[in-house]
Design an enzyme around this catalytic site. Sequence first.
Site, mmCIF file in Angstrom:
data_model
loop_
_atom_site.group_PDB
_atom_site.id
_atom_site.type_symbol
_atom_site.label_atom_id
_atom_site.label_comp_id
_atom_site.label_asym_id
_atom_site.label_seq_id
_atom_site.Cartn_x
_atom_site.Cartn_y
_atom_site.Cartn_z
ATOM 1 N N TYR A 1 -8.200 -12.332 -50.082
ATOM 2 C CA TYR A 1 -9.308 -11.508 -49.571
ATOM 3 C C TYR A 1 -9.776 -12.018 -48.213
ATOM 4 O O TYR A 1 -9.933 -11.250 -47.256
ATOM 5 C CB TYR A 1 -10.441 -11.553 -50.594
ATOM 6 C CG TYR A 1 -11.707 -10.829 -50.206
ATOM 7 C CD1 TYR A 1 -11.809 -9.454 -50.324
ATOM 8 C CD2 TYR A 1 -12.829 -11.534 -49.758
ATOM 9 C CE1 TYR A 1 -12.991 -8.790 -50.002
ATOM 10 C CE2 TYR A 1 -14.008 -10.883 -49.437
ATOM 11 C CZ TYR A 1 -14.087 -9.511 -49.558
ATOM 12 O OH TYR A 1 -15.255 -8.861 -49.232
ATOM 13 N N SER B 1 -16.194 -9.252 -43.860
ATOM 14 C CA SER B 1 -16.948 -10.060 -44.824
ATOM 15 C C SER B 1 -17.172 -11.423 -44.199
ATOM 16 O O SER B 1 -16.379 -11.867 -43.368
ATOM 17 C CB SER B 1 -16.137 -10.232 -46.116
ATOM 18 O OG SER B 1 -16.722 -11.223 -46.934
HETATM 19 N N1 LIG Z 1 -20.462 -6.922 -52.492
HETATM 20 C C1 LIG Z 1 -20.349 -7.957 -51.684
HETATM 21 O O1 LIG Z 1 -20.899 -9.035 -51.933
HETATM 22 C C2 LIG Z 1 -19.568 -7.852 -50.414
HETATM 23 C C3 LIG Z 1 -19.593 -8.922 -49.512
HETATM 24 C C4 LIG Z 1 -18.850 -8.857 -48.336
HETATM 25 C C5 LIG Z 1 -18.108 -7.720 -48.061
HETATM 26 N N2 LIG Z 1 -18.096 -6.682 -48.968
HETATM 27 C C6 LIG Z 1 -17.260 -5.525 -48.641
HETATM 28 O O2 LIG Z 1 -17.996 -4.333 -48.790
HETATM 29 C C7 LIG Z 1 -17.090 -3.264 -49.112
HETATM 30 C C8 LIG Z 1 -17.612 -2.515 -50.325
HETATM 31 O O3 LIG Z 1 -17.699 -3.433 -51.409
HETATM 32 P P1 LIG Z 1 -18.592 -3.173 -52.688
HETATM 33 O O4 LIG Z 1 -19.210 -4.475 -53.040
HETATM 34 O O5 LIG Z 1 -19.436 -1.982 -52.497
HETATM 35 O O6 LIG Z 1 -17.444 -2.899 -53.772
HETATM 36 P P2 LIG Z 1 -17.266 -1.797 -54.918
HETATM 37 O O7 LIG Z 1 -16.253 -2.379 -55.860
HETATM 38 O O8 LIG Z 1 -18.591 -1.385 -55.469
HETATM 39 O O9 LIG Z 1 -16.614 -0.587 -54.124
HETATM 40 C C9 LIG Z 1 -15.295 -0.648 -53.649
HETATM 41 C C10 LIG Z 1 -14.712 0.742 -53.690
HETATM 42 O O10 LIG Z 1 -13.366 0.703 -53.179
HETATM 43 C C11 LIG Z 1 -12.603 1.606 -53.968
HETATM 44 N N3 LIG Z 1 -11.165 1.350 -53.866
HETATM 45 C C12 LIG Z 1 -10.439 0.366 -54.433
HETATM 46 N N4 LIG Z 1 -9.132 0.499 -54.138
HETATM 47 C C13 LIG Z 1 -9.031 1.616 -53.377
HETATM 48 C C14 LIG Z 1 -7.937 2.289 -52.777
HETATM 49 N N5 LIG Z 1 -6.668 1.851 -52.891
HETATM 50 N N6 LIG Z 1 -8.186 3.421 -52.057
HETATM 51 C C15 LIG Z 1 -9.458 3.896 -51.926
HETATM 52 N N7 LIG Z 1 -10.523 3.295 -52.477
HETATM 53 C C16 LIG Z 1 -10.310 2.168 -53.198
HETATM 54 C C17 LIG Z 1 -13.135 1.390 -55.386
HETATM 55 O O11 LIG Z 1 -12.764 2.439 -56.261
HETATM 56 C C18 LIG Z 1 -14.626 1.302 -55.125
HETATM 57 O O12 LIG Z 1 -15.247 2.564 -55.186
HETATM 58 C C19 LIG Z 1 -15.716 -3.930 -49.308
HETATM 59 O O13 LIG Z 1 -14.947 -3.797 -48.132
HETATM 60 C C20 LIG Z 1 -16.064 -5.380 -49.550
HETATM 61 O O14 LIG Z 1 -15.032 -6.257 -49.191
HETATM 62 C C21 LIG Z 1 -18.802 -6.719 -50.133
#
Ligand SMILES: NC(=O)c1ccc[n+]([C@@H]2O[C@H](COP(=O)([O-])OP(=O)(O)OC[C@H]3O[C@@H](n4cnc5c(N)ncnc54)[C@H](O)[C@@H]3O)[C@@H](O)[C@H]2O)c1
Length: 251
Positions: free
Chosen positions: A156, A143
Amino acid sequence: MDRLKNKVAIVTGGSSGIGRATVQLFAMEGARVAIGDVDAAGGEETARLARAAGGDVFFQRTDVSRASDADALVKAAVARWGALHVLHNNAYWAPTGLNVLNTTEEQWDRTQAVTLKSMYLMARAAIPEMLKAGSGSIVNMASVAGVVGSRNFSAYAAAKGGVVALTKSMATDFGKQGIRVNCIAPGPIATPAIAELRKDPQWLERQLNRLLLSDLGRPEDIAYAALYLACDESSFVTGLTMLVDGGATAH
Ligand SMILES: NC(=O)c1ccc[n+]([C@@H]2O[C@H](COP(=O)([O-])OP(=O)(O)OC[C@H]3O[C@@H](n4cnc5c(N)ncnc54)[C@H](O)[C@@H]3O)[C@@H](O)[C@H]2O)c1
């Protein structure tokens, strides 16, 4: 089409957001995809959507912070398809709105376990299979918060900074054996993870002010980056932190 033909991939956190978009894209590009997530309803729905589009996909309930679950997911993918070529470590968990003074130890430990330690556990299970296959690509989700830090998101940001360092270290350790390891550092992407934050006009304004582009990213923007790093088009790329952040870190 076919950019991942004959590849077997694992995508963690595939029940929602970026993970769901990535499963769809990987399947559309010919990969067979195993989804690991704690959210069974969401995971089954992702699998259903991918299968409806002709993909060969299954979901297995997996808590990526547990070694036995990580091992079982890799085992299941290899039992079904005979090999493993791509691991996309995308799952995360973290509380929002906390600095080090108001983060509990339990929240800190869980964030590190789900967001960082999981990548070690999944890689430890997957790399022996990639060595057997003769090559592999690991795509870790970092991220922008792990590159420049983030307000009220310390646990985080620390975990994501760890992802960047882990990625470079694994790339160093396994490159000569044909395994590439890269990570993606997204800026703000409109997924369920930030749905609550987006309702706060001040938060949204702060995010948009950081960007050089005029809107937040879409899950597909990150899925395309993951596709490039997963497939053979990036065969000379390893140890990279790919910023996909709407220019947030360019100024
Ligand atoms: N959305 C953003 O703005 C953003 C920005 C930077 C990085 N990211 C990264 O992108 C990735 C996906 O994020 P997103 O926004 O799609 O989030 P999201 O919340 O839509 O998806 C996250 C998923 O992780 C799963 N999860 C949680 N705990 C878990 C566990 N113990 N074992 C297995 N699965 C588990 C959840 O059930 C969910 O399906 C993450 O690594 C996040 O840090 C997102």
